[in-house]
Enzyme design. Structure first.
Site, PDB file in Angstrom:
ATOM      1  N   GLY A  91       0.738  -1.211  -0.091  1.00  0.00           N
ATOM      2  CA  GLY A  91       0.021  -0.143   0.133  1.00  0.00           C
ATOM      3  C   GLY A  91       0.727   1.299  -0.269  1.00  0.00           C
TER       4      GLY A  91
ATOM      5  N   LYS B 124      -0.306  -7.815 -10.968  1.00  0.00           N
ATOM      6  CA  LYS B 124      -1.713  -8.458 -11.550  1.00  0.00           C
ATOM      7  C   LYS B 124      -2.877  -7.292 -10.964  1.00  0.00           C
ATOM      8  CE  LYS B 124      -4.333 -11.390 -12.884  1.00  0.00           C
ATOM      9  NZ  LYS B 124      -4.879 -11.126 -14.224  1.00  0.00           N
TER      10      LYS B 124
HETATM   11  O1  M6R Z   1      -8.413  -7.075 -10.759  1.00  0.00           O
HETATM   12  P1  M6R Z   1      -9.015  -6.266 -11.838  1.00  0.00           P
HETATM   13  O2  M6R Z   1     -10.004  -6.868 -12.801  1.00  0.00           O
HETATM   14  O3  M6R Z   1      -9.550  -5.096 -11.003  1.00  0.00           O
HETATM   15  O4  M6R Z   1      -7.915  -5.396 -12.858  1.00  0.00           O
HETATM   16  C1  M6R Z   1      -8.302  -4.355 -13.617  1.00  0.00           C
HETATM   17  C2  M6R Z   1      -6.847  -3.933 -14.490  1.00  0.00           C
HETATM   18  O5  M6R Z   1      -6.014  -3.628 -13.829  1.00  0.00           O
HETATM   19  C3  M6R Z   1      -6.852  -5.262 -15.266  1.00  0.00           C
HETATM   20  O6  M6R Z   1      -7.736  -5.906 -16.198  1.00  0.00           O
HETATM   21  C4  M6R Z   1      -5.486  -4.897 -16.382  1.00  0.00           C
HETATM   22  O7  M6R Z   1      -5.942  -3.969 -17.446  1.00  0.00           O
HETATM   23  C5  M6R Z   1      -4.921  -6.337 -16.678  1.00  0.00           C
HETATM   24  N1  M6R Z   1      -3.522  -6.268 -16.631  1.00  0.00           N
HETATM   25  C6  M6R Z   1      -5.192  -6.140 -18.474  1.00  0.00           C
HETATM   26  O8  M6R Z   1      -4.830  -7.516 -19.060  1.00  0.00           O
END
Ligand code: M6R
Length: 617
Positions: A103, A612
């Site tokens: 964080g 991620k």
């Molecule tokens: O965990 P989340 O679905 O909230 O993440 C959202 C985005 O950070 C995520 O989809 C990001 O755009 C990916 N790395 C795309 O492949």
């Protein structure tokens, strides 16, 4: 956006911590470290910039004896670059206390100044905000002689988002955690207990888990778990069972997690649909008591970031068409800070694979405060966004480890479509027979998608051939537009190639100037069948770019002869109604980006600069 693991149990904490960190590496991978209170009673740390393997290679039993108490961290840099010094754990109390942090401590500069005024002898060895917390907890321990009390006294002073784990050499057998707006879960073992950023940290050791609420502290020993709020009042935490299989988080023979996860897309959709319909009608058990409320809503706002926002766009098309209610889609971070108009008649649907994306979490909290009803679409059990929403529709895609979101995307679309059909039933906007037909088509998607994935080798060939491309464009109309955006995002994040997705009709309003001979352009072509199909218009758009020398790469329905004269390459999808085409058309683009990145020798699971789970705003 770091991975955190804590362990108290038997004398093999190093193995437990490294195993947990390996599974959490998707959360950040620019440095890693562990601290262990060894069998000789001394607290030692090892930490290194770079991937976890560098740390693993450096650990040996003589230099770092194993022990029963330890914490580990895998980092995604915020304050201070990825160096050995900035890697966690950080130390306090003359090296006897170790602390890890996920964080951002927003007031760290003020706290550091205060601390140096009180203890000018303090030596800072890193540029991180986290080290301030380590020293503060270290000094507090000198007063309290108890890590829980020391950490409690410090969290009261912190602003921002944090998960902190701390342990002290003078209190072996105890690890203490605290969280605010950042994830932390407990794993319950037999004679051992765990803490982790998510259940992946300990799933190979136990299937029993407990979520920790906002502003709570947890103290684990080998056979006890105590959870309190920041004021020390005991709180009850609910135990839940982890349904993910430890093996599901492993590569299982695939060259990368991403390749494995793309191959799992049909199953991800099928599992998301499972148990959510009865006699041709969608029934979402998680919304069982919400019918009256849903019938009364006047507007829907869908929130998400990156890939999740593109699945949200598809959700909008389906919900508006089927349930006849206005839907807006917005990036969570833009929504949160523009004073949006919200009321009890607004439904806010947030989409997040991880359920921990800070931008989305902040937007959900904001929407709730403003009186909106909140539903999340989430892939991770017990995640913060899921718990903070009024209801959650879980996607059942299984753990997604590769940074690039793939199977979660198609599962999100499936979940949103289920919601669209559910809402249409509640609001009486769809004829039951039509609704049953759409549900049948949705159920057929996994099998159809499996046939699309069979084109993997041909897509690989194309990707290898195009490895030197400098820019690639993606075009689509209507539901093909979010697919174009997603194709471009995948290529950018994996292959570091400039890519843009456009609504095909928008090209003539400016971007067509980019087209020069040889420019590769992917076009998502809708089915030519059906009344009102946009097929002729997209074919015209193709002709426009072809006339200017573009190299046209087409994703089209099998048997679509009209695109053939203008296409340099065609990848096909089976016959499907408009709304279901995106779940089929996206896979070739995901494979293309992955294979092109692989051809360039890049790490497809952990692209540079990314993590991620984006747990900072
Ligand atoms: O965990 P989340 O679905 O909230 O993440 C959202 C985005 O950070 C995520 O989809 C990001 O755009 C990916 N790395 C795309 O492949």
């Amino acid at each position: 956006m770091c991975g955190i693991v804590g362990y108290v149990g038997t004398d093999h904490s190093v193995e437990v911590l490294l195993g947990g960190l390996r599974r959490l590496e998707y959360r950040g991978y620019d440095s890693a470290g562990v601290a262990v209170i060894g069998i000789d009673g001394a607290l030692r740390t090892r930490k290194h910039a770079g991937k976890l393997q560098i740390l693993v290679d450096d650990l040996d039993e003589t230099a770092m004896p194993n022990g029963s108490t330890g914490i580990g961290h895998t980092r995604w840099a915020t304050h201070g670059g990825p160096t050995d010094e900035n890697a966690h754990p950080h130390l306090g109390d003359g090296g006897k206390l170790a602390l890890i942090h996920n964080g951002i401590i927003e007031n760290f500069a003020e706290l550091k100044a205060e601390l140096l005024a009180d203890h000018p002898e303090t030596v800072f060895t890193s540029e991180t905000d986290s080290e301030v917390a380590a020293h503060l907890v270290g000094y507090a321990f000198r007063e309290t002689h108890d890590v829980t009390e020391a950490l409690r006294s410090v969290v009261a002073k912190l602003h921002g988002a944090f998960t902190l784990l701390a342990m002290h050499q003078d209190q072996p057998g105890t690890v203490v955690g605290a969280r605010r707006n950042s994830p932390l879960v407990i794993g319950l073992g037999d004679g051992e207990n765990f803490l982790g950023s998510d259940v992946a940290a300990f799933v190979e050791h136990t299937r029993r888990a407990m979520a920790i609420g906002q502003d709570q502290l947890v103290t684990i020993t080998a056979d006890s778990i105590t959870v309190t709020d920041f004021d020390g009042n005991p709180v009850d935490s609910e135990e839940f069972e982890i349904t993910w299989d430890a093996a599901a988080a492993e590569k299982g023979g695939w060259s990368s997690f991403m390749a494995k996860e793309i191959s799992e897309e049909p199953e991800a959709i099928a599992n998301t649909l499972l148990g959510r319909s009865v006699d041709g009608e969608v029934r979402l058990p998680e919304l069982e008591d919400d019918d009256e409320r849903l019938a009364g809503i006047e507007r829907i706002v869908i929130l998400g970031c990156g890939t999740a926002s593109y699945s949200g766009m598809l959700g909008k098309y389906a919900i508006e068409k089927w349930a006849r209610i206005p839907v807006e889609v917005e990036l969570s971070h833009e929504f949160r800070y523009r004073d949006p108009v919200l009321d009890a008649k607004t439904l806010v649907i947030s989409i997040s694979q991880s359920g921990e994306t800070m931008d989305t979490l902040m937007a959900v909290q904001y929407a709730k405060k403003a009186g909106a009803h909140t539903i999340s679409v989430c892939n991770t059990q017990g995640a913060t966004i899921a718990r903070e929403s009024d209801a959650v529709i879980y996607t059942h895609a299984g753990p997604e480890v590769a940074v690039a979101s793939t199977k979660a995307f198609v599962a999100q679309v499936a979940a949103l479509y289920l919601f669209g059909l559910h809402l249409a039933r509640v609001r009486g906007t769809l004829d039951p027979a039509e609704s049953a037909g759409l549900l049948e088509e949705l159920k057929a998607v996994p099998e159809q998608l499996a046939t699309v994935l069979e084109q993997h080798d041909r897509i690989r060939e194309l990707a290898h051939w195009m490895a030197d491309s400098r820019a690639v464009l993606f075009l689509g109309r209507h539901v093909g537009f979010p697919v174009a955006l997603e194709g471009a995002l995948k290529l950018k994040e994996l292959a570091y190639i400039h890519a843009e997705g456009f609504a095909a009709a928008e090209l003539k309003h400016g971007p067509i100037a980019l087209i020069e001979p040889g420019q590769p352009v992917f076009v998502i072509v809708p089915s030519p069948r059906g009344k009102g199909s946009l097929h002729p218009k997209v074919v015209s758009n193709i002709q426009e770019i072809k006339a200017r020398g573009a190299r046209v790469l087409v994703i089209a329905e099998a048997g679509d002869a009209a695109v053939l004269p203008y296409a340099d390459e065609v990848f096909t999808i089976p016959l499907a109604s408009t709304m279901f085409e995106p779940m089929l058309a996206v896979a070739p683009l995901q494979i293309f980006a992955m294979e092109l990145a692989a051809a360039k020798g890049l790490d497809v699971d952990q692209p540079r600069n990314l993590a991620k789970s984006v747990t900072v705003e």
